[in-house]
Design an enzyme around this catalytic site. Structure first.
Site, PDB file in Angstrom:
ATOM      1  N   GLU A 145       0.103 -19.816   3.858  1.00  0.00           N
ATOM      2  CA  GLU A 145      -0.680 -20.161   2.593  1.00  0.00           C
ATOM      3  C   GLU A 145      -0.095 -21.252   2.003  1.00  0.00           C
ATOM      4  OE1 GLU A 145      -1.183 -16.764  -0.212  1.00  0.00           O
ATOM      5  OE2 GLU A 145      -2.615 -18.307  -1.376  1.00  0.00           O
ATOM      6  N   ASN A 197     -11.541 -14.756   0.129  1.00  0.00           N
ATOM      7  CA  ASN A 197     -10.374 -13.955   0.096  1.00  0.00           C
ATOM      8  C   ASN A 197     -10.179 -13.227  -1.147  1.00  0.00           C
ATOM      9  OD1 ASN A 197      -7.243 -13.238   0.657  1.00  0.00           O
ATOM     10  ND2 ASN A 197      -7.138 -14.479  -1.329  1.00  0.00           N
ATOM     11  N   GLU A 198      -9.796 -11.989  -1.064  1.00  0.00           N
ATOM     12  CA  GLU A 198      -9.575 -11.019  -2.142  1.00  0.00           C
ATOM     13  C   GLU A 198     -10.649 -11.482  -3.386  1.00  0.00           C
ATOM     14  OE1 GLU A 198      -5.521 -10.687  -3.302  1.00  0.00           O
ATOM     15  OE2 GLU A 198      -5.095  -9.870  -1.407  1.00  0.00           O
ATOM     16  N   GLU A 240      -3.838  -9.373   5.546  1.00  0.00           N
ATOM     17  CA  GLU A 240      -2.729  -9.540   4.845  1.00  0.00           C
ATOM     18  C   GLU A 240      -1.813  -8.167   4.884  1.00  0.00           C
ATOM     19  OE1 GLU A 240      -2.741 -11.710   0.875  1.00  0.00           O
ATOM     20  OE2 GLU A 240      -4.383 -13.009   1.758  1.00  0.00           O
TER      21      GLU A 240
HETATM   22  O1  AHR Z   1       0.221 -13.189   0.132  1.00  0.00           O
HETATM   23  C1  AHR Z   1       0.318 -13.502  -1.426  1.00  0.00           C
HETATM   24  C2  AHR Z   1      -0.862 -13.148  -1.833  1.00  0.00           C
HETATM   25  O2  AHR Z   1      -1.256 -11.864  -1.848  1.00  0.00           O
HETATM   26  C3  AHR Z   1      -2.217 -13.880  -1.414  1.00  0.00           C
HETATM   27  O3  AHR Z   1      -2.296 -15.118  -1.814  1.00  0.00           O
HETATM   28  C4  AHR Z   1      -3.485 -12.928  -1.879  1.00  0.00           C
HETATM   29  O4  AHR Z   1      -4.616 -12.887  -1.207  1.00  0.00           O
HETATM   30  C5  AHR Z   1      -2.539 -11.559  -2.118  1.00  0.00           C
HETATM   31  O5  AHR Z   1      -2.844 -10.972  -3.369  1.00  0.00           O
END
Ligand code: AHR
Length: 492
Positions: A25, A172-173, A296
């Site tokens: 990231e 994402n999330e 993740e």
């Molecule tokens: O990996 C760090 C963070 O953890 C990511 O950006 C997020 O998707 C998760 O909460």
């Protein structure tokens, strides 16, 4: 004596190589300083990407790389990251320290990185703050072969041929940093956005929906019910926080026996998570068409003292290696549903493979586990039985051992074993059934201290060694597995 049986003639499906995937990231020093140093850097690079890092990640056969986030993905506007670098607009990376992102690493650089790594790209699109059109145009920019505004823009930026893009995450999330949505709302958004993630020019995209946060089973239920037929995969995020408390997660390097076992216990919870999410998925998808993509995972410690708390830079010890080994065994053993996993994050962030300090680079104990386990990539899972002694005490009591076995296309059997006890070696009698066993060789990762780790001064404090604790015996093996060790055996 522990009893173990490997049935080399009972195959339980392919272990997708993408289970050994990675995640990078725009966060702290993962992309910038980690992968990207720029073409003018004195650090040896190819078109701005560090050669030492690429070599190391190729050695462990990186199969797939997820990018650009994480939380960053739902704030990222891809058009800011194309064209001449000096003309790209900058932005504030609000999630990760409010630092200025200059967008020098964008789509072309990421696709170049994947081609240098010889891995598949997995791009995560912006649902939280982006538009449907923006997402559609990104896919068109990357994959369209004919004449179109986005394909022409790509050509103008120097890339004539389209790229191949197989994996695309639709947000994402989105239950958290990606828009704080409820599952019903996100399911509808997924249906809308994913409609426009098109297959251009023969490219076939596998769409991955945002899945649950750890044990949020309702999220899985709603997503599978409302959109299961429209996705290739559903993601799952789960981090091991050793103390269980996000505000004080504990030091990566200073911990006691109790914290070791509590970390292992939380890591082994991955098995329950996958089992329960899979059971829900089975109700809507009994044929297991939809993949569970654990995009993740890893251990999340407090940052190293003196470093930026928003950069998530942490050390990596033998404890993290045991977590990696046991978790990868869990993924292997669930390969009927888990088709991809991406440990967070490749360089300088969370449970990384690599740490860098300017021109210096070291690999972590977790890296060595990925190196040892690469033999499982695309091999076939074997039916394996292992008796269960326990380790640890009270609330932190855990199974002492973890195992998975596979057979590769050359007929070699690979067994990965983790002994999570801090004090007890394990003596294992292993029957290998269905083949004539003529040789065994192996490697071990261990250290005398449970918090052993590699530093820039001592880069090889933890590294694999040849393992001579497995001997042929009566058509099988006798294995002496030391405490706190990861061992991978190859049997022919
Ligand atoms: O990996 C760090 C963070 O953890 C990511 O950006 C997020 O998707 C998760 O909460």
């Amino acid at each position: 004596m522990v009893k173990m049986i490997v049935n080399s003639d009972i195959r339980k499906g392919a272990i997708d190589k993408n289970i050994y995937g990675h995640f990078s990231e725009h966060l702290g020093r993962c992309i910038y300083e980690g992968f990207w140093v720029g073409e003018d850097s004195p650090i040896p690079n190819t078109r701005g990407i560090r050669n030492d890092v690429v070599d190391a990640m190729r050695k462990i056969k990186t199969p797939v790389l997820r990018w650009p986030g994480g939380c960053f993905a739902d704030e990222y506007h891809w058009k800011d990251g194309i064209g001449p670098r000096e003309q790209r607009p900058s932005m504030v990376n609000t999630h990760w320290g409010g630092v200025t992102e200059n967008n020098h690493f964008g789509t072309h650089e990421f696709m170049d990185l994947c081609s240098q790594l010889e891995c598949e790209p997995y791009i995560c699109g912006n649902v939280g703050s982006g538009t449907v059109r923006e997402m559609q145009e990104w896919v068109e920019y990357i994959t369209f072969d004919g004449k179109s505004p986005m394909a022409d823009l790509r050509r103008m930026n120097g890339r004539l041929e389209p790229w191949k893009l197989t994996y695309f995450g639709v947000g994402n999330e989105n239950w958290g940093c990606g828009g704080r949505m409820r599952p019903e709302y996100y399911a509808d958004e997924y249906r809308r956005y994913s409609t426009y993630v098109r297959d251009f020019s023969g490219n076939r995209i596998r769409k991955i929906a945002c899945g649950p946060n750890a044990a949020d089973y309702r999220w899985t239920e709603v997503l599978m019910r409302e959109a299961g037929s429209m996705m290739w995969g559903l993601s799952l995020h789960y981090y091991v926080v050793p103390t269980g408390a996000w505000h004080k997660k504990g030091s990566a390097t200073e911990f006691d026996d109790n914290m070791w076992y509590s970390t292992m216990k939380r890591a082994l919870f991955m098995d329950e998570l996958i089992t329960k999410h899979s059971a829900i998925m089975d109700r809507y998808d009994p044929g297991k068409r939809v993949a569970l993509v654990v995009d993740e995972w890893g251990v999340w410690h407090d940052v190293e003292p003196g470093t930026n708390p928003a950069f998530l830079y942490q050390q990596n010890t033998l404890r993290d290696a045991l977590v990696a080994g046991a978790t990868l065994n869990i993924f292997n053993n669930h390969c009927d549903r888990v088709k991809m996993a991406n440990i967070a994050q490749t360089i300088n962030v969370l449970q990384s493979m690599i740490l860098t300090d300017k021109e210096k680079m070291i690999v972590t104990p977790t890296y060595h586990v990925f190196d040892l386990y690469k033999v499982h990539q695309d091999a076939e899972l074997l039916d394996t039985y292992l008796e269960g002694p326990t380790a640890g005490e009270g609330d932190s009591s855990i199974p002492q051992l973890s195992v998975s076995s596979s057979i590769d296309s050359d007929g070699a059997v690979h067994i990965s074993l983790c002994n999570m006890s801090l004090s007890q070696d394990a003596e294992i009698r292993c029957d290998i059934r269905g083949m004539h066993v003529s040789s065994v060789e192996g490697s071990i990762l261990t250290a005398s201290e449970m918090n052993a780790h590699n530093t820039f001064e001592k880069p090889d404090a933890v590294r694999p060694a040849d393992f001579d604790g497995a001997l042929l015996s009566g058509g099988g093996l006798m294995i002496q597995l030391p405490a706190k060790s990861v061992v991978v055996l190859t049997i022919r």
